[in-house]
Design a protein around this motif. Structure first.
Motif: not given
Ligand code: FES
Ligand code: FES
Length: 153
Positions: A77-84
């Motif tokens: 997972i590397d979406s902006k949501e996942a990173k946050a």
């Protein structure tokens, strides 16, 4: 008969019995061990993965049902949501033993993908299927709020 699907961006061919739970294909065949086995009955959330972008319990997902689907596990997972979420989890030191946390992170990421500014009630609803023996629930809730702030920039 082989079942063709995409896992973490790679096309794979699964040759186990069609009713084999996806969790075992992920862990045993593909050696992606970040996804955990807890209850095996869709009651704890430890095995949560994304099927076509939606959180799902891999312990009760037969591989025959994911022919042609896009599966994503905690490893990718590397979406902006996942990173946050990952940043907030580290800042607030959410994990204790860590066993449930990949499932928690998958569910929390799924929540923010649908609702970038969740209330306490939204969080409790979305996370109610993820059990933590170490009772990290208060920090999980704080970390989801923090991840929401991180995404706002
Ligand atoms: S192992 Fe799948 S929900 Fe518990
Ligand atoms: S951190 Fe230990 S089970 Fe959740």
């Amino acid at each position: 008969m082989a079942i063709s699907t995409t896992i973490n961006g790679k096309t794979v061919s699964l040759t186990s019995d069609p009713d084999t739970p996806l969790l075992w294909a992920i862990r045993d065949d593909l050696k992606l061990t970040g996804t955990k086995f807890g209850c095996g009955m869709a009651e704890c959330g430890a095995c949560t993965i994304f099927v076509d972008g939606v959180p799902q319990r891999s312990c009760v997902t037969p591989i025959e049902s994911i022919e042609g689907a896009e599966i994503t596990t905690i490893e990718a997972i590397d979406s902006k949501e996942a990173k946050a979420i990952q940043q907030a989890w580290q800042e607030l030191e959410v994990a204790q033993c860590g066993y449930c946390q990949s499932g928690q992170i998958m569910s929390a990421t799924g929540l923010l993908m649908e609702n970038p500014k969740p209330t306490n009630e939204d969080i409790d609803d979305a996370m109610s299927g993820n059990v933590c023996r170490c009772a990290t629930y208060v920090r999980i809730r704080q970390a989801i709020h923090r991840a929401s702030e991180i995404m706002e920039g």
